[in-house]
Write an enzyme that holds these catalytic residues in place. Structure first.
Site, PDB file in Angstrom:
ATOM      1  CB  SER A 147      -0.930   0.039   1.216  1.00 15.68           C
ATOM      2  OG  SER A 147      -1.523  -1.208   1.445  1.00 15.68           O
ATOM      3  CE  LYS A 190      -3.550  -6.312  -3.495  1.00 16.71           C
ATOM      4  NZ  LYS A 190      -2.553  -5.595  -4.341  1.00 16.71           N
TER       5      LYS A 190
HETATM    6  P1  NAD Z   1       3.736 -11.073  -9.738  1.00 20.03           P
HETATM    7  O1  NAD Z   1       4.541 -12.012  -8.956  1.00 20.03           O
HETATM    8  O2  NAD Z   1       3.855 -11.093 -11.212  1.00 20.03           O
HETATM    9  O3  NAD Z   1       3.981  -9.559  -9.301  1.00 20.03           O
HETATM   10  C1  NAD Z   1       4.347  -9.143  -8.037  1.00 20.03           C
HETATM   11  C2  NAD Z   1       5.667  -8.430  -8.193  1.00 20.03           C
HETATM   12  O4  NAD Z   1       5.963  -7.664  -7.036  1.00 20.03           O
HETATM   13  C3  NAD Z   1       6.842  -9.381  -8.396  1.00 20.03           C
HETATM   14  O5  NAD Z   1       7.485  -9.050  -9.621  1.00 20.03           O
HETATM   15  C4  NAD Z   1       7.744  -9.070  -7.217  1.00 20.03           C
HETATM   16  O6  NAD Z   1       9.106  -9.181  -7.553  1.00 20.03           O
HETATM   17  C5  NAD Z   1       7.355  -7.643  -6.928  1.00 20.03           C
HETATM   18  N1  NAD Z   1       7.710  -7.133  -5.595  1.00 20.03           N
HETATM   19  C6  NAD Z   1       7.455  -7.700  -4.384  1.00 20.03           C
HETATM   20  N2  NAD Z   1       7.946  -6.915  -3.417  1.00 20.03           N
HETATM   21  C7  NAD Z   1       8.502  -5.830  -4.003  1.00 20.03           C
HETATM   22  C8  NAD Z   1       9.178  -4.677  -3.538  1.00 20.03           C
HETATM   23  N3  NAD Z   1       9.381  -4.474  -2.229  1.00 20.03           N
HETATM   24  N4  NAD Z   1       9.628  -3.766  -4.431  1.00 20.03           N
HETATM   25  C9  NAD Z   1       9.434  -3.957  -5.753  1.00 20.03           C
HETATM   26  N5  NAD Z   1       8.804  -5.036  -6.263  1.00 20.03           N
HETATM   27  C10 NAD Z   1       8.346  -5.956  -5.397  1.00 20.03           C
HETATM   28  O7  NAD Z   1       2.222 -11.333  -9.281  1.00 20.03           O
HETATM   29  P2  NAD Z   1       0.829 -10.661  -9.668  1.00 20.03           P
HETATM   30  O8  NAD Z   1      -0.171 -11.576  -9.067  1.00 20.03           O
HETATM   31  O9  NAD Z   1       0.744 -10.341 -11.093  1.00 20.03           O
HETATM   32  O10 NAD Z   1       0.816  -9.321  -8.807  1.00 20.03           O
HETATM   33  C11 NAD Z   1       0.716  -8.023  -9.356  1.00 20.03           C
HETATM   34  C12 NAD Z   1      -0.385  -7.248  -8.641  1.00 20.03           C
HETATM   35  O11 NAD Z   1      -1.650  -7.844  -8.955  1.00 20.03           O
HETATM   36  C13 NAD Z   1      -0.274  -7.273  -7.118  1.00 20.03           C
HETATM   37  O12 NAD Z   1      -0.656  -6.006  -6.593  1.00 20.03           O
HETATM   38  C14 NAD Z   1      -1.315  -8.309  -6.733  1.00 20.03           C
HETATM   39  O13 NAD Z   1      -1.788  -8.155  -5.411  1.00 20.03           O
HETATM   40  C15 NAD Z   1      -2.372  -7.992  -7.761  1.00 20.03           C
HETATM   41  N6  NAD Z   1      -3.423  -9.021  -7.922  1.00 20.03           N
HETATM   42  C16 NAD Z   1      -3.109 -10.307  -8.233  1.00 20.03           C
HETATM   43  C17 NAD Z   1      -4.104 -11.266  -8.377  1.00 20.03           C
HETATM   44  C18 NAD Z   1      -3.775 -12.690  -8.739  1.00 20.03           C
HETATM   45  O14 NAD Z   1      -4.636 -13.579  -8.617  1.00 20.03           O
HETATM   46  N7  NAD Z   1      -2.579 -12.974  -9.230  1.00 20.03           N
HETATM   47  C19 NAD Z   1      -5.463 -10.899  -8.203  1.00 20.03           C
HETATM   48  C20 NAD Z   1      -5.762  -9.568  -7.896  1.00 20.03           C
HETATM   49  C21 NAD Z   1      -4.737  -8.642  -7.750  1.00 20.03           C
END
Ligand code: NAD
Length: 286
Positions: A147, A190
């Site tokens: 956040s 979130k």
């Molecule tokens: P993802 O693993 O592709 O992306 C998450 C990324 O965050 C990774 O690349 C990781 O290296 C990076 N990260 C973690 N800590 C970090 C930090 N301190 N500084 C910089 N980067 C950092 O996974 P995703 O699921 O595509 O996630 C992307 C967004 O989508 C997130 O906000 C996630 O909560 C959201 N989301 C995902 C889903 C799902 O089902 N996958 C559903 C709703 C929302």
């Protein structure tokens, strides 16, 4: 002239960040990404070795170009924030300028400005624990990485976002409905992100006319989601219960991001936009 996007949170070709990069590239944007420092080497070497080439193919047959990959750790705002054990950690010591403030400065020095800022990152070290078993440290870490990282990114990039620009983050419905298993304070993080989207839309809108929205995405088998442990169940649940019975593709979220970043969405700001096959609209499972 083409737009330029900075997408924070791309470290492989499976997540929403990658799909958003592709949709923006297909629409003609220049792509810069911010990659978490510990994942940087493997991401860059995989890119170089062509491991992502199949996933780089755009609808016109060309390959997405990533103009530059910036190291980023979005839990640190400036070098004074970085504790000694991180500074000297061997995964971090090989990179520099990866705090949020420094990354924004580097982008400014390299390119002057951007048009689109995307936050596609989250981290909750205790995500597998129920909220009642989450420690203060774990809860605050989830809020910091998931956040405040967005508040900080927008704060530091806002001065270099061009007029007409916009910003997008990714959220999940666990912020407003009970999703057992999405623990560790991630549901709280979130909820904060969505509330901040409204306040930041007001502040960035009044200051610079910049739009701020968040996409509430359905379940995707990303690296981060696999770490939570219940992603296959959530995908099955969605297929069984959502108005649209198909599996959600990351491109559908990418395309929504491209729409939100475009002039077609010029009056949309402060919004939580659902891209989830309509699951959010259901009141009961069927
Ligand atoms: P993802 O693993 O592709 O992306 C998450 C990324 O965050 C990774 O690349 C990781 O290296 C990076 N990260 C973690 N800590 C970090 C930090 N301190 N500084 C910089 N980067 C950092 O996974 P995703 O699921 O595509 O996630 C992307 C967004 O989508 C997130 O906000 C996630 O909560 C959201 N989301 C995902 C889903 C799902 O089902 N996958 C559903 C709703 C929302």
């Amino acid at each position: 002239k083409g737009k330029r996007a900075f997408i924070a949170g791309v470290a492989d070709d499976n997540g929403y960040g990658w799909a958003i990069a592709k949709s923006l590239a297909a629409a003609g944007a220049e792509i810069l990404v911010g990659t978490w420092v510990p994942a940087l080497n493997i991401f860059e070497s995989s890119l170089r070795r062509g491991k992502f080439d199949e996933s780089r193919v755009l609808p016109d047959g060309s390959l997405m170009e990533i103009t530059k990959v910036y190291p980023l750790d979005a839990v640190f705002d400036n070098p004074e924030d970085v504790p000694e054990e991180i500074k000297t950690n061997k995964r971090y010591a090989g990179s520099s300028n990866w705090t949020v403030q420094e990354a924004a400065e580097c982008v400014k020095n390299d390119f002057g400005s951007i048009d689109i800022l995307v936050h596609s990152l989250a981290n909750g070290p205790e995500v597998v624990k129920p909220l009642l078993e989450t420690s203060r440290k774990g809860y605050l870490a989830a809020i910091s990485a998931s956040s405040y990282s967005y508040v900080s990114l927008l704060k530091h990039f806002l001065p270099i976002i061009n007029p007409g620009g916009s910003s997008i983050s990714l959220t999940y419905i666990a912020s407003e409905r009970i999703i057992p298993g999405y623990g560790g304070g991630m549901s709280s993080a979130k909820a904060a992100l969505e509330s901040d989207t409204r306040v930041l839309a007001f502040e960035a809108g009044r200051r610079k006319g910049i739009r701020v929205n968040t996409i509430s995405a359905g379940p995707l088998r990303s690296r981060a989601a696999k770490a939570i442990g219940f992603i296959d169940m959530m995908i099955d649940y969605s297929s069984a219960n959502a108005p649209l019975e198909k599996e959600l593709s990351a491109d559908e979220v990418g395309n929504t991001a491209a729409f939100l970043a475009s002039p077609l969405a010029s009056a949309i700001t402060g919004g939580v936009i659902y891209v989830d096959n309509g699951l959010n609209a259901m009141g009961v499972g069927v």
